[in-house]
Write a protein that holds these residues in place. Structure first.
Motif, mmCIF file in Angstrom:
data_model
loop_
_atom_site.group_PDB
_atom_site.id
_atom_site.type_symbol
_atom_site.label_atom_id
_atom_site.label_comp_id
_atom_site.label_asym_id
_atom_site.label_seq_id
_atom_site.Cartn_x
_atom_site.Cartn_y
_atom_site.Cartn_z
ATOM 1 N N ARG A 102 0.812 -1.218 0.000
ATOM 2 C CA ARG A 102 0.000 0.000 0.000
ATOM 3 C C ARG A 102 0.844 1.267 0.000
ATOM 4 N N HIS A 103 1.963 1.238 0.692
ATOM 5 C CA HIS A 103 2.802 2.436 0.830
ATOM 6 C C HIS A 103 3.893 2.443 -0.244
ATOM 7 N N VAL A 104 4.029 3.583 -0.920
ATOM 8 C CA VAL A 104 5.082 3.763 -1.915
ATOM 9 C C VAL A 104 5.843 5.045 -1.585
ATOM 10 N N CYS A 105 7.154 4.945 -1.468
ATOM 11 C CA CYS A 105 8.015 6.079 -1.127
ATOM 12 C C CYS A 105 8.782 6.499 -2.375
ATOM 13 N N ILE A 106 8.679 7.785 -2.745
ATOM 14 C CA ILE A 106 9.189 8.250 -4.032
ATOM 15 C C ILE A 106 10.167 9.404 -3.855
ATOM 16 N N ALA A 107 11.315 9.285 -4.504
ATOM 17 C CA ALA A 107 12.294 10.373 -4.569
ATOM 18 C C ALA A 107 12.194 11.034 -5.948
ATOM 19 N N PRO A 108 12.597 12.298 -6.057
ATOM 20 C CA PRO A 108 12.517 12.962 -7.364
ATOM 21 C C PRO A 108 13.508 12.370 -8.359
ATOM 22 N N GLY A 109 13.138 12.373 -9.628
ATOM 23 C CA GLY A 109 14.015 11.851 -10.668
ATOM 24 C C GLY A 109 13.287 11.769 -11.990
ATOM 25 N N SER A 110 14.037 11.852 -13.071
ATOM 26 C CA SER A 110 13.438 11.811 -14.399
ATOM 27 C C SER A 110 13.313 10.388 -14.933
ATOM 28 N N LEU A 170 7.950 2.412 7.904
ATOM 29 C CA LEU A 170 6.592 2.052 7.487
ATOM 30 C C LEU A 170 6.395 0.541 7.530
ATOM 31 N N ALA A 171 7.403 -0.191 7.050
ATOM 32 C CA ALA A 171 7.306 -1.652 7.026
ATOM 33 C C ALA A 171 7.363 -2.237 8.433
ATOM 34 N N LYS A 172 8.172 -1.648 9.306
ATOM 35 C CA LYS A 172 8.260 -2.129 10.689
ATOM 36 C C LYS A 172 6.905 -2.078 11.373
ATOM 37 N N ALA A 173 6.268 -0.924 11.288
ATOM 38 C CA ALA A 173 5.049 -0.698 12.057
ATOM 39 C C ALA A 173 3.811 -1.286 11.403
ATOM 40 N N SER A 174 3.794 -1.377 10.078
ATOM 41 C CA SER A 174 2.609 -1.898 9.382
ATOM 42 C C SER A 174 2.639 -3.407 9.198
ATOM 43 N N GLY A 175 3.855 -3.984 9.169
ATOM 44 C CA GLY A 175 3.973 -5.409 8.887
ATOM 45 C C GLY A 175 3.730 -5.740 7.430
ATOM 46 N N GLU A 176 3.642 -4.723 6.574
ATOM 47 C CA GLU A 176 3.362 -4.910 5.155
ATOM 48 C C GLU A 176 4.607 -4.617 4.319
ATOM 49 N N PRO A 177 4.643 -5.124 3.082
ATOM 50 C CA PRO A 177 5.734 -4.724 2.186
ATOM 51 C C PRO A 177 5.566 -3.268 1.783
ATOM 52 N N VAL A 178 6.668 -2.565 1.608
ATOM 53 C CA VAL A 178 6.653 -1.149 1.243
ATOM 54 C C VAL A 178 7.584 -0.960 0.052
ATOM 55 N N ALA A 179 7.125 -0.178 -0.940
ATOM 56 C CA ALA A 179 7.918 0.053 -2.143
ATOM 57 C C ALA A 179 8.662 1.369 -2.074
ATOM 58 N N VAL A 180 9.809 1.411 -2.738
ATOM 59 C CA VAL A 180 10.631 2.617 -2.860
ATOM 60 C C VAL A 180 10.952 2.812 -4.332
ATOM 61 N N ILE A 181 10.721 4.023 -4.843
ATOM 62 C CA ILE A 181 11.011 4.338 -6.241
ATOM 63 C C ILE A 181 12.073 5.422 -6.297
ATOM 64 N N VAL A 182 13.181 5.135 -6.982
ATOM 65 C CA VAL A 182 14.242 6.124 -7.165
ATOM 66 C C VAL A 182 14.701 6.124 -8.611
ATOM 67 N N THR A 183 15.385 7.188 -8.985
ATOM 68 C CA THR A 183 15.936 7.298 -10.322
ATOM 69 C C THR A 183 17.255 6.528 -10.406
ATOM 70 N N SER A 184 17.905 6.609 -11.550
ATOM 71 C CA SER A 184 19.133 5.830 -11.755
ATOM 72 C C SER A 184 20.342 6.528 -11.158
ATOM 73 N N GLY A 185 21.457 5.801 -11.102
ATOM 74 C CA GLY A 185 22.716 6.367 -10.648
ATOM 75 C C GLY A 185 22.929 6.219 -9.155
ATOM 76 N N THR A 186 23.607 7.192 -8.550
ATOM 77 C CA THR A 186 23.944 7.087 -7.129
ATOM 78 C C THR A 186 22.706 7.127 -6.241
#
Length: 569
Positions: A24-32, A75-91
């Motif tokens: 349910r939870h998705v964490c997003i960083a800026p990136g093209s 989020l994953a610790k407290a919810s017990g659910e899988p959590v997604a993270v979206i980032v751009t390429s590189g470092t």
């Protein structure tokens, strides 16, 4: 535009497949380069909200990928659910490494969706293009390297590989590397027919490929024999409801329970790190024939020393995390299962001959507690706050504890309520990402949250104060400013080099940092002021940073003094 449309269809299907596994939870960083994934999250959030589906995606954003990974961890610790993270390429991808390592050790499920350049742009000097394949080495539980989007591959293949990976993700991280070719922007209705090859699947909420893994906990065949012996119960990191069950189970068995600060058992024999330093207590515990440890990550140094040296007939460990979890390599048994399920299959034995065999430990625990109370009476210090921390906890709330010195002081000098939720990053025990992790814990539950960390830990994750600007319930972040890493004052670090190369005092105030992020701030000078500031904070739906300016190594020296005092009782 065809690439852009296909990128979007591919990403939409990938994310829809993930939601079918409770994500349910998705964490997003800026990136093209991650645009296809980011915009697909936005679209799915709107569609699912309109359809009033329970799997509606909840988006979280942060400009710092290292903090973002730890936000997802919390989020994953407290919810017990899988959590997604979206980032751009590189470092940006490399910055996720610390949170992935922690999740692998403590069992949270994180799904890293890392955008990538297509293969033809790797190792040719293209901008922001690094070798992302295998970047996390052995730390992910699973790794999935996708091809660049193409209709030559069926939609059924993509959902099947996602379903297979998620069905087998029991703990730790899943790294899905997602190459996208330009153009990344613009969209049309092309390739809808590719999606529709899945037919009625789109109208449901089940995975395309469903897999089952049997997790039945069976009773130990010789339990009736073992439960009549002299047992010792150790309680490490576990969930609040598990801590309550273990505490009651040990009480019914009449076996001594040594509870860690993270055990949520109420620590019925408090100050264990102190009384274990008395020569009499190891003599008592040496009579134990069976040691059962529930949960891992023990904190107290004296407890770890006793655990390493003890020689029972057998040593059992019960934890849902796979692996041995016993650095001392005792002879015994490891049960990889749910703690509550194990307890249900192994009932207590009423009035067995060895019940309450170690009651003398209660006397030593009481003596140690009296020494602590007498030593810290009327004091306002790091040790005194650790001792009285339970008085600051919000009702129906939760606690997040940092690493290094403060967690050891709370473990040795304090006593937390039974069943009160406590979270931490005690897998790799790093100081990175602690503010972000506490923010994730708060967001997952919406409960009032008290977090307490050290000054170097706060500096290390200062960017993540941005995550505390909008909270759904009151939050208090206590920063214990002892001017450096005073945990090293407990270690035999060379005196002449300790300050410059170990403690590294920074001589700073966190008031400007709180102001920069628009957070409330207090710097109480006494225990009544601290208590009043925290109590007021629980009445406001906002975050308050509370800075405790304490004397350098006072906390470490107080612990050493008490250890010596209790040892000489």
């Amino acid at each position: 535009m065809s690439n852009s449309a296909l990128n979007r269809r591919w990403a939409e299907l990938l994310l829809e497949a993930l939601t079918r596994h409770g994500l349910r939870h998705v964490c997003i960083a800026p990136g093209s380069r991650s645009t296809p994934l980011t915009l697909s999250v936005v679209k799915l959030s709107v569609v699912k909200k309109a359809a009033a589906q329970n799997s509606k995606l909840i988006c979280h954003t942060h400009f710092d990928e290292r903090g973002l990974g730890h936000l997802a961890l919390g989020l994953a610790k407290a919810s017990g659910e899988p959590v997604a993270v979206i980032v751009t390429s590189g470092t940006a991808v490399a910055n996720l490494y610390p949170s992935l390592i922690e999740a692998g050790l403590t069992g949270e499920r994180l799904v890293f969706l890392t955008a990538d350049r297509p293969p033809e742009l790797i190792d040719c000097g293209a901008n922001q293009a690094i070798r992302q394949h295998g970047i996390f080495a052995s730390h992910p539980s699973q790794t999935l390297t996708l091809p660049r989007p193409t209709t030559d591959i069926s939609a059924g293949w993509l959902v099947s590989v996602i379903d297979n990976a998620m069905s087998n993700l029991r703990q730790g991280g899943l790294h899905i590397n997602c190459p996208f070719a330009e153009p990344l922007y613009g969209d049309d209705d092309k390739y809808q027919s590719w999606l529709q090859t899945l037919g009625d699947w789109w109208q449901g909420d089940q995975p395309w490929l469903r897999q089952s893994m049997m997790t039945v906990t069976t009773k130990v065949t010789d339990w009736n024999c073992w439960r009549q012996k002299r047992g010792v119960v150790l309680a490490g990191r576990m969930r609040a409801e598990e801590g309550q069950l273990v505490a009651q189970w040990a009480k019914d068995m009449g076996w001594p329970l040594i509870g860690d600060v993270l055990s949520q058992t109420g620590q019925p024999l408090p100050c264990a790190d102190l009384w274990l330093n008395h020569p009499r207590t190891p003599e008592i515990l040496a009579q134990g024939e069976l040691v059962i440890q529930f949960g891992s990550s023990l904190t107290g140094k004296r407890l770890l020393q006793w655990q390493a040296a003890c020689q029972p007939e057998e040593y059992w460990i019960i934890d849902s995390i796979a692996g041995r979890l016993d650095p001392a390599n005792h002879q015994g048994r490891k049960f990889t299962c749910d703690i509550a399920a194990w307890l249900q299959e192994h009932p207590t034995h009423i009035d067995h001959p060895n019940a309450f065999w170690a009651n003398e430990l209660k006397i030593w625990s009481e003596k140690a507690s009296e020494c602590v109370a007498e030593k810290l009476s009327g004091k306002f210090s790091e040790a005194a706050v650790a001792h009285q921390l339970h008085q600051l906890l919000p009702e129906e709330g939760q606690l997040f504890v940092g690493n290094s010195l403060i967690v050891r002081l709370i473990d040795a000098l304090g006593q937390l309520p039974v069943g009160y939720p406590v979270y931490s990053n005690r897998g790799a025990s790093g100081i990175d990402g602690l503010i972000a992790t506490s923010a994730g814990v708060q967001r997952a539950t919406g409960k009032p949250t008290l977090a307490i960390i050290g000054d170097i830990s706060a500096l290390y994750d200062l960017n993540s104060l941005a995550l505390l600007r909008e909270v759904s319930s009151p939050m208090v972040l206590i920063i214990v400013n002892n001017n450096g890493g005073q945990i090293f004052s407990l270690l035999p670090t060379p005196q002449e080099a300790r300050q410059q190369f170990y403690c590294m005092p920074q001589n700073i105030s966190f008031n400007p940092a709180a102001a920069m992020f628009g957070l409330n701030y207090s710097a109480p000078q006494s225990w009544p002021e601290l208590k009043q500031a925290v109590e007021r904070a629980w009445l406001q739906n906002a975050t308050r940073v509370v800075e405790l300016n304490v004397t350098g190594n006072e906390g470490a020296m107080c612990l050493q003094t008490l250890l010596k005092q209790v040892a000489e009782l």
